[in-house]
Design a protein around this motif. Structure first.
Motif, short mmCIF file in Angstrom:
data_model
loop_
_atom_site.label_atom_id
_atom_site.label_comp_id
_atom_site.label_asym_id
_atom_site.label_seq_id
_atom_site.Cartn_x
_atom_site.Cartn_y
_atom_site.Cartn_z
N TYR A 99 0.85 -1.19 0.00
CA TYR A 99 0.00 0.00 0.00
C TYR A 99 0.89 1.24 0.00
N LEU A 100 0.64 2.12 -0.94
CA LEU A 100 1.38 3.38 -1.05
C LEU A 100 0.39 4.53 -0.85
N SER A 101 0.67 5.40 0.12
CA SER A 101 -0.29 6.46 0.44
C SER A 101 -0.11 7.68 -0.47
N HIS A 102 0.08 7.43 -1.74
CA HIS A 102 0.13 8.48 -2.77
C HIS A 102 -0.61 7.95 -4.00
N LYS A 133 -3.13 9.48 -7.77
CA LYS A 133 -3.27 10.39 -8.91
C LYS A 133 -3.19 11.86 -8.48
N LYS A 134 -3.75 12.17 -7.32
CA LYS A 134 -3.77 13.57 -6.87
C LYS A 134 -2.37 14.07 -6.53
N ASP A 135 -1.44 13.13 -6.36
CA ASP A 135 -0.03 13.49 -6.14
C ASP A 135 0.76 13.42 -7.44
N LYS A 136 0.03 13.33 -8.58
CA LYS A 136 0.64 13.25 -9.92
C LYS A 136 1.47 11.98 -10.10
N ILE A 137 1.08 10.92 -9.39
CA ILE A 137 1.81 9.64 -9.48
C ILE A 137 1.06 8.69 -10.40
N ASN A 138 1.79 7.99 -11.26
CA ASN A 138 1.18 7.01 -12.15
C ASN A 138 1.96 5.69 -12.08
N LYS A 139 1.50 4.71 -12.85
CA LYS A 139 2.12 3.38 -12.81
C LYS A 139 3.59 3.42 -13.22
N ILE A 140 3.90 4.26 -14.20
CA ILE A 140 5.28 4.33 -14.70
C ILE A 140 6.23 4.79 -13.59
N ASP A 141 5.77 5.77 -12.79
CA ASP A 141 6.59 6.24 -11.66
C ASP A 141 6.89 5.09 -10.69
N ILE A 142 5.85 4.31 -10.39
CA ILE A 142 5.99 3.22 -9.41
C ILE A 142 6.90 2.12 -9.96
N VAL A 143 6.67 1.75 -11.21
CA VAL A 143 7.51 0.71 -11.83
C VAL A 143 8.98 1.15 -11.84
N ASP A 150 -7.11 7.67 -6.49
CA ASP A 150 -6.98 9.12 -6.32
C ASP A 150 -5.87 9.48 -5.33
N THR A 151 -5.89 8.86 -4.14
CA THR A 151 -4.94 9.24 -3.09
C THR A 151 -4.09 8.06 -2.61
N THR A 152 -4.26 6.90 -3.21
CA THR A 152 -3.52 5.70 -2.80
C THR A 152 -3.14 4.88 -4.03
N SER A 153 -2.19 3.98 -3.83
CA SER A 153 -1.80 3.03 -4.88
C SER A 153 -1.57 1.66 -4.25
N TYR A 154 -1.80 0.61 -5.04
CA TYR A 154 -1.61 -0.76 -4.56
C TYR A 154 -0.74 -1.50 -5.56
N ILE A 155 0.28 -2.20 -5.05
CA ILE A 155 1.25 -2.86 -5.92
C ILE A 155 1.42 -4.30 -5.46
N ALA A 156 1.21 -5.25 -6.37
CA ALA A 156 1.45 -6.66 -6.05
C ALA A 156 2.93 -6.96 -6.30
#
Length: 434
Positions: free
Chosen positions: A363-366, A368-378, A399-405
């Motif tokens: 779980y990442l507490s950032h 879309k609203k933080d301008k974060i997308n999948k490419i950033d996380i990868v 919107d405000t969170t991200s989930y990564i397996a």
């Protein structure tokens, strides 16, 4: 544009139902689309919606009403995968109104939402409805069942520029309410299409009423590490089963209407990305949810009517895949809709506890609203985290969170390496999603 969208979805050809829906809509007719769960209705209406969109209109051009927030999010996800230049947004109960108002200040071409929330935004003039020419009522029968008739009537009565209505349902409806204002609608009825008949095997497990929980645990142990939905009629039963599975160390998740929206979305997400293989649920998960590749259905309790039974089974054996549905029955239970002579599943052996999934959800507490997308996380996980592409599974950015397996054996080391790192200039807040 449609050809490019299909390429991005890795679809080489539309099925018969989708072709018929697109053809009818292209002719400008109102469309009544009836097809079984899992037959691809979402694409059947999204392609006509896409074809109607204009690049020079700066407002909401298409409205899609759905009975549940999960279905709204699923449709949004499919449309985004199509890679069009058009913006799409979701509005639904449990989602922050403030975020939705901000999104609507820069209006999307397509707006998806539950009737109650869309009616709220209309009432408060949070978007201009005068550009809306296409209306989709997805899973319309379910919306009526949920009591959204008054909201839908108000919304449709407010849309004065409508040129086309597309209504979808998994079952044929005897009467379409007058407030829908269908105009010489073309019926695209694939409800009894033999080609859509799933490759579904039915089995039963006979148990004493007092032993049903124990029998369920044994059956799930035998099924092993395969995607399985366990259906119950009541929330209390879901929670009781969950307690038993937890006590016996069988990893799973639960999903029902009594849960907070955040927890419901997280449960579905972990089931989708393979972190949990078992989801214990009510009929809330029987329709309209993005739950791919479910191999087994277990009816811990059989539903009261055949329609609900069919929709539950429709979660497996989808789009030419195979599946198995098990019914756990006492000797006293008899349901008219069940066929005679169902094969009995033997549970005589001792079965090992299924192994934990190879995936864990972080779980990442950032978001879309933080301008974060999948490419950033990868990029972060591969370059600084030292993972390979095979170590990363499904990534979902909200919107405000991200989930990564992430592969289970990589998680501990990854969390240590990334401790103190930043993403888009913000300190990384990363943890295992409980």
């Amino acid at each position: 544009m449609i050809e490019n969208a299909l390429q991005r979805l890795k679809i080489t050809a539309l099925n018969d139902m989708q072709q018929a829906a697109v053809k009818s809509a292209k002719a400008g007719h109102d469309v009544l689309l009836i097809a079984p769960t899992g037959s691809g209705k979402t694409l059947g209406f999204l392609l006509p919606v896409l074809a109607n969109l204009k690049h020079d209109v700066k407002g909401v051009q298409a409205l899609i009403l759905v009975p549940s927030r999960e279905l709204a999010l699923q449709i949004e996800q499919v449309f985004k995968q199509m890679g069009t230049p058009f913006k799409i947004n979701c509005c639904y109960g449990g989602h922050a109104v403030r975020i939705e108002k901000n999104n609507l200040a820069h209006p999307p071409a397509i707006l998806i939402g539950t009737p109650g929330r869309i009616a709220y935004h209309l009432e408060h003039h949070n978007f201009d409805e005068s550009f809306i020419e296409t209306l989709v009522l997805d899973e319309f029968d379910k919306s009526l069942e949920f009591g959204f008739e008054a909201d839908m009537s108000y919304i449709i009565g407010s849309l004065l520029s409508l040129k086309q209505r597309i209504l979808t349902s998994a079952t044929k409806m005897e009467i379409i309410p007058a407030f829908v204002k269908l105009n010489n609608a073309v019926d695209v009825d694939f409800s009894k299409n033999l080609q859509s008949k799933p490759d579904l095997k039915l089995k039963k497990v006979t148990a004493l009423a007092a032993d049903k929980l124990e029998v369920l645990f044994k059956l799930l142990s035998k099924i092993g590490n395969k995607n399985t939905l366990v259906f119950c009629n009541h929330r209390e039963t879901v929670d009781r089963i969950s307690d038993l599975l937890f006590e016996n160390g069988l990893e799973h998740d639960v999903f029902h209407g009594g849960m907070e929206q955040f927890d419901r979305e997280k449960a579905l997400l972990k089931f989708r990305n393979g972190s949990h293989r078992i989801l214990v649920t009510t009929d809330l998960a029987a329709r309209g949810l993005d739950i791919p590749e479910v191999e087994h259905i277990v009816h811990y309790q059989l539903p009261y009517n055949e329609d609900a039974y069919i929709h539950r089974n429709g979660r497996t054996a989808r789009m030419h895949a195979k599946g198995t549905a098990y019914a756990i029955l006492t000797e006293e239970e008899h349901y008219k809709y069940l066929p005679d002579n169902i094969e009995e599943e033997s549970l005589l052996d001792k079965y090992k506890l299924p192994k934990s999934s190879e995936w864990i959800t972080l779980y990442l507490s950032h978001g879309k609203k933080d301008k974060i997308n999948k490419i950033d996380i990868v990029g972060l996980f591969l370059q600084k985290g030292g993972l390979s592409k095979d170590d990363l599974g499904l990534i979902e950015v909200k919107d405000t969170t991200s989930y990564i397996a992430v592969k289970r054996e990589k998680v501990d080391k990854l969390l240590k390496i990334l401790n103190g790192e930043k993403i888009k200039g913000k300190k990384l807040k990363l943890e295992i999603a409980s």
